[in-house]
Design an enzyme around this catalytic site. Structure first.
Site, short mmCIF file in Angstrom:
data_model
loop_
_atom_site.label_atom_id
_atom_site.label_comp_id
_atom_site.label_asym_id
_atom_site.label_seq_id
_atom_site.Cartn_x
_atom_site.Cartn_y
_atom_site.Cartn_z
CB SER A 35 -1.05 0.18 1.16
OG SER A 35 -0.16 -0.17 2.45
CG HIS A 87 -1.50 3.67 4.43
ND1 HIS A 87 -2.44 3.07 5.20
CD2 HIS A 87 -0.83 2.51 3.59
CE1 HIS A 87 -2.65 1.68 5.01
NE2 HIS A 87 -1.30 1.49 3.84
#
Length: 269
Positions: A44, A251
């Site tokens: 990711s 993230h």
């Protein structure tokens, strides 16, 4: 006299000389096509989860137009660009589902891998929901995996990449610290948990860098680029817990991709 002239014509030591028997130079081999393609592999952090601007065609992989691979490819035109990084990918997933575009024409490969294998998603969930003691235990478990199993998994992945793309310059990118300890946050995890998570990231980067070096790959360390832009800093480039988009939690934001990952990758590529 004739035999000596023929011998001089065919001698491997005189391939660049004019053949006096025929009056012509020996034929030159066709130049080998340059390896120019770029393939972006990984989890990711390479697909761009957290940055928004996801390609509809990428489905659950959540590949972003704002991720460092897409940004780099847009400013460095090459013969081809293949973006196969995928949200949640483990090293085995990269091997099984992402290596298809690699070939002898691939000149550059980027990859992030190891975070999903080490269970960082589970670790973060534990830390957020179960408190400091459980968090530290989960971090310790992840570190044990990094030492006992991850090196072998990375070796298998890196060997597969080289086998399929023998001419490629391979850049293995690391992970940033998640938290600025003693930062601006007034709630959330205890600083002992935040420090433990950062130390686990350090350990993951150390393991990954060692395996990359042993395979002759470059390691791109992004921790300095993200310094003072972690969670609990005045200007974070990493998302904290997001109730509206849980998958984006922990993230890099679009700034984390464009100002954190992209410059480091550009210098190493």
């Amino acid at each position: 006299m004739r035999q000596s002239r023929i011998a001089a014509c065919v001698s491997s030591l005189l391939l660049s000389a004019v053949c006096t028997l025929t009056g012509t130079a020996p034929a030159q081999a066709a130049p080998r096509a340059a390896a120019t393609g770029y393939v972006a592999l990984g989890d990711s952090y390479s697909s761009g989860v957290g940055a928004g601007g996801y390609f509809a065609s990428s489905g659950d992989c959540l590949r972003s137009s704002r991720a460092y691979p897409a940004l780099w490819a847009a400013s460095h035109p090459r013969a081809s660009f293949s973006f196969t990084a995928c949200n949640g990918a483990r090293t085995s997933d990269v091997m099984e589902h992402q290596l298809g575009p690699l070939n002898t024409r691939t000149g550059l490969v980027s990859v992030t891998a190891g975070g999903s294998d080490s269970g960082f998603g589970h670790v973060m969930t534990t830390c957020v929901l179960r408190g400091n003691t459980a968090c530290l235990a989960a971090v310790a478990e992840a570190r044990t995996y990094m030492d006992s199993t991850l090196p072998r998994d990375l070796d298998r992945l890196y060997t597969s990449i080289r086998r399929k793309a023998p001419a490629a310059h391979v850049v293995v990118l690391g992970y940033p610290h998640l938290y600025k300890v003693h930062g601006t946050c007034t709630a959330g995890l205890a600083d002992t948990s935040r420090s433990a998570l950062n130390n686990a990231v350090d350990h993951l980067n150390t393991v990954t860098a060692k395996r990359a070096a042993d395979h002759g790959y470059a390691f791109a360390d992004v921790r300095s680029a993200f310094r003072d832009h972690e969670i609990c800093s005045p200007s974070p480039w990493v998302r904290s817990v997001s109730l509206l988009a849980p998958v984006e939690s922990y993230h890099p934001t679009s700034l984390g991709q464009s100002r954190g990952y992209l410059p480091v990758f550009t210098r190493t590529a």
